[in-house]
Design an enzyme around this catalytic site. Structure first.
Site, PDB file in Angstrom:
ATOM      1  N   CYS A  87      24.367  15.452  26.882  1.00 37.51           N
ATOM      2  CA  CYS A  87      23.346  14.680  27.597  1.00 37.51           C
ATOM      3  C   CYS A  87      23.974  13.464  28.286  1.00 37.51           C
ATOM      4  O   CYS A  87      24.676  13.620  29.270  1.00 37.51           O
ATOM      5  CB  CYS A  87      22.217  14.287  26.637  1.00 37.51           C
ATOM      6  SG  CYS A  87      20.693  13.765  27.454  1.00 37.51           S
ATOM      7  N   HIS A 200      20.801  19.398  23.481  1.00 40.20           N
ATOM      8  CA  HIS A 200      21.347  18.718  22.304  1.00 40.20           C
ATOM      9  C   HIS A 200      21.640  19.707  21.172  1.00 40.20           C
ATOM     10  O   HIS A 200      20.760  20.001  20.357  1.00 40.20           O
ATOM     11  CB  HIS A 200      20.353  17.670  21.801  1.00 40.20           C
ATOM     12  CG  HIS A 200      20.269  16.454  22.647  1.00 40.20           C
ATOM     13  ND1 HIS A 200      21.012  15.313  22.394  1.00 40.20           N
ATOM     14  CD2 HIS A 200      19.528  16.183  23.745  1.00 40.20           C
ATOM     15  CE1 HIS A 200      20.726  14.394  23.304  1.00 40.20           C
ATOM     16  NE2 HIS A 200      19.824  14.896  24.136  1.00 40.20           N
ATOM     17  N   GLU A 202      23.346  19.170  18.502  1.00 46.08           N
ATOM     18  CA  GLU A 202      23.292  18.487  17.205  1.00 46.08           C
ATOM     19  C   GLU A 202      21.877  18.452  16.635  1.00 46.08           C
ATOM     20  O   GLU A 202      21.687  18.276  15.426  1.00 46.08           O
ATOM     21  CB  GLU A 202      23.877  17.072  17.313  1.00 46.08           C
ATOM     22  CG  GLU A 202      22.957  16.003  17.888  1.00 46.08           C
ATOM     23  CD  GLU A 202      22.787  16.052  19.394  1.00 46.08           C
ATOM     24  OE1 GLU A 202      22.084  15.180  19.922  1.00 46.08           O
ATOM     25  OE2 GLU A 202      23.357  16.958  20.045  1.00 46.08           O
TER      26      GLU A 202
END
EC number: 6.3.5.3
Length: 234
Positions: A87, A200, A202
């Protein structure tokens, strides 16, 4: 395997990324701050996490690219170290010239925070080895400037890694949340060791969170590093 998470003023996904690398994946993980310097081969993996570095003033990533730590990141990239920009990290990498193109404001000028479907168009990178080519995965996005653009798309066709798609893997205008050219969600550098993506991973690395589709990115890195290590000692 040793990993670094780079923290800028305004980063807000650094702890999530650190947690996944250290406690889910088992990397030897460290925080590196914006004023720090490090030896270019000190880490096997460097991650620039999401957030709003320096408040996104001027434009996303434009100020962070001048942080002292980016000199070390650039040298590491030149030496083949694996680098991931997530990002805002992707935005910083384009601003720093480590990846081609630019991330502009979303086409509808709105901030998008929701799940998207992605198609893995290239599973031959160090970051996608654990995926199948054409595999459809689901990840979360959260950005206002994710509209990827590059003037000469034919030059990067083989560097496109992830593309926004529908649940069946079709690349459509309706499945493109931000207006990115060719529905691009993630690309790699010319040498293949620098990877930027707007979704994302994660946030999608444990089933507890609803999806672990993003975990394969980090598993791919671990697999690549193991293979490289074995090859070095062969």
């Amino acid at each position: 395997m040793k990993a670094a998470v780079v923290v800028f003023p305004g980063s807000n996904c650094d702890k999530d990324t650190f947690y996944v690398l250290k406690y889910v994946m088992g990397f030897d993980c460290y925080y590196v701050f914006h004023k720090d310097h490090f030896y270019e081969k000190e880490f096997d993996l460097i991650v620039l996490p999401g957030g709003f570095s320096y408040g996104d003033y001027l434009r996303a990533g434009a100020i962070a690219r001048f942080s002292p730590v980016m000199r070390s990141v650039s040298k590491a990239a030149e030496n083949g170290v694996l680098i991931v920009g997530i990002c805002n990290g992707f935005q910083i990498l384009t601003e720093a010239g480590l990846l081609p193109g630019v991330l502009m404001k979303n086409k509808d000028l709105r901030f998008h925070c929701h799940d998207v479907y992605l198609r893995v168009d290239n599973n031959k990178t160090p970051f996608t080895l654990a995926y199948s080519e054409g595999e459809v995965i689901k990840m979360n996005i959260a950005h206002g400037e994710g509209n990827y653009y590059f003037d000469h798309c034919k030059e990067i066709e083989d560097k496109i890694v992830l593309r926004y798609c529908d649940r069946n893997g079709n690349i459509t205008e309706d499945s493109n949340p931000n207006g990115s050219v060719l529905n691009i969600a993630g690309i790699v550098s010319k040498n293949g060791n620098v990877f930027g993506l707007m979704p994302h991973p994660e946030r999608c690395s444990e089933k507890l969170l609803g999806s672990d589709n993003g975990k394969k990115i980090f598993e791919s890195v671990a697999l690549y590093l193991e293979r490289r290590k074995d090859h070095a000692f062969a």
